[in-house]
Design a protein around this motif. Structure first.
Motif, mmCIF file in Angstrom:
data_model
loop_
_atom_site.group_PDB
_atom_site.id
_atom_site.type_symbol
_atom_site.label_atom_id
_atom_site.label_comp_id
_atom_site.label_asym_id
_atom_site.label_seq_id
_atom_site.Cartn_x
_atom_site.Cartn_y
_atom_site.Cartn_z
ATOM 1 N N VAL A 1 0.846 -1.201 0.000
ATOM 2 C CA VAL A 1 0.000 0.000 0.000
ATOM 3 C C VAL A 1 0.877 1.246 0.000
ATOM 4 O O VAL A 1 0.583 2.230 -0.683
ATOM 5 C CB VAL A 1 -0.972 -0.009 1.204
ATOM 6 C CG1 VAL A 1 -1.679 1.324 1.344
ATOM 7 C CG2 VAL A 1 -1.981 -1.136 1.066
ATOM 8 N N GLY A 2 1.965 1.211 0.744
ATOM 9 C CA GLY A 2 2.900 2.338 0.744
ATOM 10 C C GLY A 2 3.479 2.604 -0.623
ATOM 11 O O GLY A 2 3.609 3.757 -1.039
ATOM 12 N N VAL A 3 3.801 1.553 -1.339
ATOM 13 C CA VAL A 3 4.317 1.714 -2.703
ATOM 14 C C VAL A 3 3.227 2.299 -3.602
ATOM 15 O O VAL A 3 3.488 3.168 -4.437
ATOM 16 C CB VAL A 3 4.836 0.370 -3.249
ATOM 17 C CG1 VAL A 3 5.154 0.470 -4.737
ATOM 18 C CG2 VAL A 3 6.073 -0.066 -2.469
ATOM 19 N N MET A 4 1.993 1.849 -3.439
ATOM 20 C CA MET A 4 0.888 2.389 -4.235
ATOM 21 C C MET A 4 0.649 3.866 -3.930
ATOM 22 O O MET A 4 0.194 4.620 -4.786
ATOM 23 C CB MET A 4 -0.403 1.602 -3.972
ATOM 24 C CG MET A 4 -0.393 0.250 -4.611
ATOM 25 S SD MET A 4 -1.882 -0.759 -4.433
ATOM 26 C CE MET A 4 -3.002 0.143 -3.470
ATOM 27 N N LEU A 5 0.948 4.297 -2.707
ATOM 28 C CA LEU A 5 0.804 5.708 -2.348
ATOM 29 C C LEU A 5 1.956 6.565 -2.845
ATOM 30 O O LEU A 5 1.956 7.774 -2.651
ATOM 31 C CB LEU A 5 0.691 5.850 -0.821
ATOM 32 C CG LEU A 5 -0.592 5.335 -0.188
ATOM 33 C CD1 LEU A 5 -0.504 5.401 1.324
ATOM 34 C CD2 LEU A 5 -1.785 6.123 -0.685
ATOM 35 N N GLY A 6 2.949 5.928 -3.463
ATOM 36 C CA GLY A 6 4.072 6.671 -4.021
ATOM 37 C C GLY A 6 5.237 6.825 -3.071
ATOM 38 O O GLY A 6 6.132 7.631 -3.313
ATOM 39 N N LEU A 7 5.239 6.089 -1.978
ATOM 40 C CA LEU A 7 6.362 6.138 -1.054
ATOM 41 C C LEU A 7 7.524 5.349 -1.640
ATOM 42 O O LEU A 7 7.324 4.400 -2.391
ATOM 43 C CB LEU A 7 5.956 5.547 0.297
ATOM 44 C CG LEU A 7 4.804 6.240 1.023
ATOM 45 C CD1 LEU A 7 4.405 5.450 2.251
ATOM 46 C CD2 LEU A 7 5.203 7.646 1.402
ATOM 47 N N PRO A 8 8.744 5.712 -1.303
ATOM 48 C CA PRO A 8 9.881 4.935 -1.818
ATOM 49 C C PRO A 8 9.827 3.504 -1.289
ATOM 50 O O PRO A 8 9.354 3.255 -0.187
ATOM 51 C CB PRO A 8 11.107 5.677 -1.290
ATOM 52 C CG PRO A 8 10.612 6.537 -0.196
ATOM 53 C CD PRO A 8 9.163 6.808 -0.461
ATOM 54 N N GLU A 9 10.303 2.589 -2.089
ATOM 55 C CA GLU A 9 10.202 1.169 -1.737
ATOM 56 C C GLU A 9 11.253 0.832 -0.671
ATOM 57 O O GLU A 9 12.407 0.541 -0.964
ATOM 58 C CB GLU A 9 10.411 0.303 -2.979
ATOM 59 C CG GLU A 9 9.898 -1.102 -2.785
ATOM 60 C CD GLU A 9 9.760 -1.833 -4.098
ATOM 61 O OE1 GLU A 9 9.780 -3.069 -4.061
ATOM 62 O OE2 GLU A 9 9.611 -1.174 -5.144
ATOM 63 N N THR A 10 10.829 0.894 0.580
ATOM 64 C CA THR A 10 11.697 0.556 1.706
ATOM 65 C C THR A 10 10.955 -0.431 2.596
ATOM 66 O O THR A 10 9.800 -0.760 2.359
ATOM 67 C CB THR A 10 12.056 1.802 2.536
ATOM 68 O OG1 THR A 10 10.870 2.344 3.108
ATOM 69 C CG2 THR A 10 12.732 2.854 1.686
ATOM 70 N N THR A 11 11.629 -0.857 3.631
ATOM 71 C CA THR A 11 11.005 -1.830 4.534
ATOM 72 C C THR A 11 10.198 -1.162 5.639
ATOM 73 O O THR A 11 9.582 -1.849 6.436
ATOM 74 C CB THR A 11 12.076 -2.722 5.183
ATOM 75 O OG1 THR A 11 13.011 -1.892 5.870
ATOM 76 C CG2 THR A 11 12.787 -3.551 4.130
ATOM 77 N N VAL A 12 10.208 0.163 5.712
ATOM 78 C CA VAL A 12 9.456 0.852 6.762
ATOM 79 C C VAL A 12 8.240 1.594 6.218
ATOM 80 O O VAL A 12 7.688 2.457 6.889
ATOM 81 C CB VAL A 12 10.357 1.822 7.553
ATOM 82 C CG1 VAL A 12 11.394 1.071 8.347
ATOM 83 C CG2 VAL A 12 10.993 2.843 6.639
ATOM 84 N N ASN A 13 7.798 1.280 5.024
ATOM 85 C CA ASN A 13 6.579 1.882 4.484
ATOM 86 C C ASN A 13 5.383 1.615 5.380
ATOM 87 O O ASN A 13 4.484 2.447 5.481
ATOM 88 C CB ASN A 13 6.277 1.351 3.089
ATOM 89 C CG ASN A 13 7.050 2.064 2.023
ATOM 90 O OD1 ASN A 13 7.651 3.099 2.280
ATOM 91 N ND2 ASN A 13 7.048 1.520 0.830
ATOM 92 N N TRP A 14 5.359 0.478 6.015
ATOM 93 C CA TRP A 14 4.218 0.106 6.828
ATOM 94 C C TRP A 14 4.011 1.074 7.986
ATOM 95 O O TRP A 14 2.873 1.327 8.386
ATOM 96 C CB TRP A 14 4.346 -1.335 7.323
ATOM 97 C CG TRP A 14 5.522 -1.579 8.228
ATOM 98 C CD1 TRP A 14 6.784 -1.914 7.853
ATOM 99 C CD2 TRP A 14 5.525 -1.504 9.643
ATOM 100 N NE1 TRP A 14 7.582 -2.056 8.949
ATOM 101 C CE2 TRP A 14 6.839 -1.813 10.077
ATOM 102 C CE3 TRP A 14 4.560 -1.212 10.595
ATOM 103 C CZ2 TRP A 14 7.197 -1.826 11.420
ATOM 104 C CZ3 TRP A 14 4.918 -1.230 11.935
ATOM 105 C CH2 TRP A 14 6.226 -1.534 12.335
ATOM 106 N N VAL A 15 5.072 1.663 8.511
ATOM 107 C CA VAL A 15 4.949 2.630 9.606
ATOM 108 C C VAL A 15 4.211 3.869 9.110
ATOM 109 O O VAL A 15 3.295 4.368 9.766
ATOM 110 C CB VAL A 15 6.330 3.004 10.170
ATOM 111 C CG1 VAL A 15 6.221 4.108 11.203
ATOM 112 C CG2 VAL A 15 7.020 1.787 10.751
ATOM 113 N N ILE A 16 4.586 4.349 7.944
ATOM 114 C CA ILE A 16 3.957 5.538 7.383
ATOM 115 C C ILE A 16 2.498 5.259 7.050
ATOM 116 O O ILE A 16 1.621 6.092 7.311
ATOM 117 C CB ILE A 16 4.746 6.030 6.149
ATOM 118 C CG1 ILE A 16 6.161 6.413 6.562
ATOM 119 C CG2 ILE A 16 4.044 7.195 5.472
ATOM 120 C CD1 ILE A 16 7.104 6.665 5.421
#
Length: 121
Positions: free
Chosen positions: A71-86
């Motif tokens: 979901v973080g990647v779909m929101l345009g966040l950089p592909e990292t392992t901490v997208n889930w926090v955001i």
């Protein structure tokens, strides 16, 4: 007290009703129990913010945060392992704002319905 009332009501009712049930529940709880506008908003905001963060962690930890990262990647966040926090923070803030403003509206409605004392003529 208002914080706990909103958390418990939202937790129980969100098990079988849609997400937006937080709005009428927060509105009604603040209409009934809030002492001030700030108390109403803060209780509604932090109750649903904490509830949605804890619920998100409850569902995200067992699967290794795979869905939250996607979901973080779909929101345009950089592909990292901490997208889930955001993603969890965004979710909590959105739910918290919805509940906070509905709580505030419930408090203000109660204040508007209070009969003013007799005005001296």
């Amino acid at each position: 007290m208002l914080f706990l009332i909103i958390v418990i009501l939202c937790l129980v009712f969100q098990l079988f009703l849609p997400w937006w049930i937080i709005a009428p529940l927060a509105f009604g709880a603040a209409f009934w129990k809030a002492n001030s506008g700030a108390h109403a908003f803060c209780s509604g905001f932090f109750a649903v913010f904490a509830l949605w963060i804890v619920t998100g962690l409850f569902y995200s930890i067992p699967n290794g945060h795979i869905l939250a990262n996607r979901v973080g990647v779909m929101l345009g966040l950089p592909e990292t392992t901490v997208n889930w926090v955001i993603v969890l923070l965004i979710s909590g803030i959105i739910g918290g704002l919805a509940a906070g403003f509905c709580s505030l509206a419930g408090y203000y409605l109660r204040q508007a319905m209070v009969m003013p004392e007799k005005a001296s003529i």
